[in-house]
Design an enzyme around this catalytic site. Structure first.
Site, PDB file in Angstrom:
ATOM      1  N   ASP A   8       0.856  -1.190   0.000  1.00  0.00           N
ATOM      2  CA  ASP A   8       0.000   0.000   0.000  1.00  0.00           C
ATOM      3  C   ASP A   8       0.892   1.240   0.000  1.00  0.00           C
ATOM      4  O   ASP A   8       1.763   1.386   0.869  1.00  0.00           O
ATOM      5  CB  ASP A   8      -0.904   0.025   1.228  1.00  0.00           C
ATOM      6  CG  ASP A   8      -1.991  -1.035   1.158  1.00  0.00           C
ATOM      7  OD1 ASP A   8      -2.023  -1.789   0.164  1.00  0.00           O
ATOM      8  OD2 ASP A   8      -2.798  -1.122   2.101  1.00  0.00           O
ATOM      9  N   ASP A 129     -15.300  -3.845  -1.168  1.00  0.00           N
ATOM     10  CA  ASP A 129     -14.774  -3.487   0.152  1.00  0.00           C
ATOM     11  C   ASP A 129     -15.955  -3.192   1.056  1.00  0.00           C
ATOM     12  O   ASP A 129     -16.671  -2.207   0.843  1.00  0.00           O
ATOM     13  CB  ASP A 129     -13.864  -2.259   0.037  1.00  0.00           C
ATOM     14  CG  ASP A 129     -12.804  -2.450  -1.051  1.00  0.00           C
ATOM     15  OD1 ASP A 129     -12.135  -3.502  -1.040  1.00  0.00           O
ATOM     16  OD2 ASP A 129     -12.659  -1.562  -1.916  1.00  0.00           O
TER      17      ASP A 129
END
Length: 247
Positions: A8, A129
């Site tokens: 990330d 998500d």
């Protein structure tokens, strides 16, 4: 089942967030290229890269860093974070990304997803998500009124062939995946699903393999050492080899 290490990116650094909270960030490295090379050396066959700045802004921000990572490694990359147009997808593919991960547009612009699937087929992944079964968008900063199951069904109708399912409440927590929610999604779709969120042991990976997911994205646990990537990959390969009767 493929174990996919996650990188990330935020401000050019390799970070992890707690439950997607941008205010709860841990920086693990200032050198993402070195991290990508490390995961490749430990046996990864694919890298999962998320541009956190891009997810929040609505367009990729760390593109130069991503290009450097792709140039340095020999394994494919799947990338998400701020992809909101066909032009951006084309730009990413030109930069060497193998798969583009779409999230927000699945809720806000399904016609764009349909066009992307028609143009790029299985190079498009939809990331679902969710928190309490409800889908979140725009870098997980906004909660929609769509359930994970509803979104999955709608996406399959327009041609989506692969999903990533992340339980936001488990992401970065080192607790455990939401096995019940993952099993629910698997029962609702007939396409490959990659699971993410909360994985912190080889036992978690084994259980996900038993559920039938195509892949598992491992983030914080491989940075803290709770999961040793090379050992985990070996363990899952051995498990699956035994099931196939090779051993």
């Amino acid at each position: 089942m493929e174990i996919i290490p996650a990188i990330d990116l935020r401000n050019g650094k390799c970070v992890r967030l707690y439950q997607g909270d941008y205010g709860k960030e841990t920086v693990f490295s200032n050198k993402p290229v070195e991290i990508a090379l490390r995961w490749q050396s430990e046996g990864a066959r694919r890298i999962h890269i998320v541009d956190l700045d891009g997810a929040a802004r609505g367009e990729p921000v760390n593109l130069e860093t991503i290009e450097d990572m792709i140039a340095a490694i020999d394994i494919p990359v799947q990338f998400g974070g701020g992809i909101r147009s066909i032009e951006t997808i084309e730009q990413l593919f030109a930069a060497g990304v193998e798969r583009a991960i779409l999230g927000t547009v699945a809720v806000e612009k399904p016609d764009l997803v349909k066009e992307a699937c028609q143009k790029f087929s299985d190079r498009i992944i939809i990331s679902i998500d969710a928190k309490d079964r409800m889908v979140a968008t725009r870098g997980w900063l906004q909660k929609s009124t769509v359930t994970a199951g509803e979104l999955a069904s709608k996406m399959i109708e327009i041609g989506v062939t692969r999903f990533i399912y992340t339980d936001i409440s488990r992401d970065g927590t080192l607790t455990s995946p939401n096995f019940e929610a993952i099993a629910e999604i698997l029962s609702q779709v007939n396409v490959p699903v990659i699971a993410a969120g909360g994985i912190s042991s080889v036992q978690h990976l084994t259980r996900l393999a038993e559920l039938g997911v195509e892949g598992a994205i491992v983030g914080k646990a491989i940075y803290t050492g709770d999961v040793k990537l090379g050992e985990a990959i070996k363990a899952i390969r051995e498990l699956q080899s035994k099931r196939k009767g090779i051993w």
